[in-house]
Design a protein around this motif. Sequence first.
Motif, PDB file in Angstrom:
ATOM      1  N   ASP A  88       0.702  -1.122   0.052  1.00  0.00           N
ATOM      2  CA  ASP A  88       0.102  -0.126   0.067  1.00  0.00           C
ATOM      3  C   ASP A  88       0.978   1.343   0.045  1.00  0.00           C
ATOM      4  N   ALA A  89       1.855   1.300   0.857  1.00  0.00           N
ATOM      5  CA  ALA A  89       2.834   2.175   0.690  1.00  0.00           C
ATOM      6  C   ALA A  89       3.623   2.693  -0.408  1.00  0.00           C
ATOM      7  N   VAL A  90       3.808   1.559  -1.200  1.00  0.00           N
ATOM      8  CA  VAL A  90       4.472   1.854  -2.478  1.00  0.00           C
ATOM      9  C   VAL A  90       3.601   2.320  -3.469  1.00  0.00           C
ATOM     10  N   ASN A  91       2.372   1.604  -3.503  1.00  0.00           N
ATOM     11  CA  ASN A  91       1.511   2.049  -4.246  1.00  0.00           C
ATOM     12  C   ASN A  91       1.065   3.818  -4.056  1.00  0.00           C
ATOM     13  N   ALA A  92       0.871   4.012  -2.843  1.00  0.00           N
ATOM     14  CA  ALA A  92       0.421   5.398  -2.663  1.00  0.00           C
ATOM     15  C   ALA A  92       1.596   6.339  -3.029  1.00  0.00           C
ATOM     16  N   GLY A  93       2.841   5.948  -2.733  1.00  0.00           N
ATOM     17  CA  GLY A  93       4.006   6.652  -3.280  1.00  0.00           C
ATOM     18  C   GLY A  93       4.186   6.821  -4.792  1.00  0.00           C
ATOM     19  N   VAL A  94       3.806   5.788  -5.593  1.00  0.00           N
ATOM     20  CA  VAL A  94       3.713   5.850  -7.027  1.00  0.00           C
ATOM     21  C   VAL A  94       2.567   6.745  -7.468  1.00  0.00           C
ATOM     22  N   ALA A  95       1.290   6.732  -6.695  1.00  0.00           N
ATOM     23  CA  ALA A  95       0.078   7.587  -7.032  1.00  0.00           C
ATOM     24  C   ALA A  95       0.558   8.929  -7.062  1.00  0.00           C
ATOM     25  N   LYS A  96       1.199   9.214  -5.768  1.00  0.00           N
ATOM     26  CA  LYS A  96       1.726  10.506  -5.389  1.00  0.00           C
ATOM     27  C   LYS A  96       2.514  11.282  -6.344  1.00  0.00           C
ATOM     28  N   GLY A  97       3.641  10.448  -6.658  1.00  0.00           N
ATOM     29  CA  GLY A  97       4.687  10.946  -7.358  1.00  0.00           C
ATOM     30  C   GLY A  97       4.354  11.064  -8.803  1.00  0.00           C
ATOM     31  N   TYR A  98       3.509  10.272  -9.470  1.00  0.00           N
ATOM     32  CA  TYR A  98       2.942  10.505 -10.745  1.00  0.00           C
ATOM     33  C   TYR A  98       1.977  11.465 -11.019  1.00  0.00           C
ATOM     34  N   THR A  99       1.255  11.613  -9.943  1.00  0.00           N
ATOM     35  CA  THR A  99       0.197  12.755  -9.924  1.00  0.00           C
ATOM     36  C   THR A  99       0.897  14.110  -9.702  1.00  0.00           C
TER      37      THR A  99
END
Lengths: 277, 187
Positions: A88-99
């Motif tokens: 979940d943490a990795v996906n949250a980081g990816v979503a934030k970084g890409y957005t």
Amino acid sequence: MRELDSRLIAEAVADMCVRANTVLPDDVRAALDLARRDEDGEAARGILDTIIENYRAAGPVPICQDTGLACVFVEVGQDVHISGSLADAVNAGVAKGYTDGYLRKSVVRDPLDRVNTGDNTPALLYTELVPGDRVKITVAPKGAGSENMSRIAMLKPSDGIGGVRDFVLETVRLAGPNPCPPIVVGVGIGGNFDKAALLAKRALLRPVGSHNPAETYSALESELLTLINSTGIGPQGLGGRTTALGVNIETMPTHIASLPCAVNINCHVSRHVTEVL
Amino acid sequence: MTYELTAPLTRDAAARLRAGDSVLISGVIFSARDAAHKRLCELLDAGKPLPLPLEGSVIYYMGPSPALPGTPIGAAGPTTSYRMDAYAPRLLALGNLGMIGKGRRSREVVEAMKEAGAVYFGATGGAGALLSRCITSAEVAAWPDLGAEALMRLEVKDFPAVVVIDSLGNDLYDIGPRQYHERHGEK
């Protein structure tokens, strides 16, 4: 046991996604500069000039619009406890970084219905348990133009080193101009069907210009680079010396009946950022 | 040769280009990649009008990264063209005269290009940050639900490309490496 808040992992991943997509690593920059020096055709040199000018011009605009699937490699020390879900943490980081980083969202939720997930998740998460109490994270965004040109062969033991050499060269020739040459070539030899592919992907994380510690494979890396750069494919496939910037080989033990060989091709925008938490 | 081209193209402008020529394209082009091509062909199947004028059109195989505030578009380099090979001949038969992308095209596409008098341009793959500077305006022309894959209308100024396949079927992906070998006397 050391405690690590998963939110720190999310923050680090978000930052690394943006950095990886806007700042080309030093090893790739150095390889491009060297290639430009050694290239002799006028058109090929012009393309390398454009590529070099492009990575210098990038940021905050990404180097390439294909900001890739977010491949995230996490080595988790056995003596660290992560509070909350790592995935979940990795996906949250990816979503934030890409957005927040204005990066392209290139993930569809299903390979056939092809609806975009909108935030470039899920990440492709590769985890490994290692000794120690640290968490080492590598973010390697991977474009599809080069990924689509990758191949795997279940060679026979009798094919030997010649079989490996032929398969790698054949893969590069078949790819031709498609993967945005100059390319970086990751080769995985050994293991089984899936491990060979993973080795090839991991080989791409090693800096361009570094060598496999085993003499046989180090020599094979150099030989393959010379052979690939004799094909004449050249920058963007329009003819020239610089078809590849580097060949990285990783190996592991395999079955008495097998010689798996995977070739994972990367473009010149060969991105990878590592942090240790 | 280096040509300054205006898009949409005329048949004469397309016909005089030869593989290896450099071009700077200015005018209006459309970006479309996999998903938009699929929808264009579905509209043709249904006999419905298309959301872009095909006559003389230049289609750029590209899906940009999001525009930063105050800029028209994000990074905007070419995607690999062969994925559009299944759709391109239908568009060429209806007036499409130019395609911009990277990588090889199928025999069917080259034959359709010769028939139509069309040209395939290559832009530098992986140079999206630089190429975005040649795009002065960008708006979604259809299918915003496709995100980066939406059909977009782009205004371009001096967009640099090279003629990879000309309207006679000459292919720089064959010619360029062959000339390299001729220069170096190796195979």
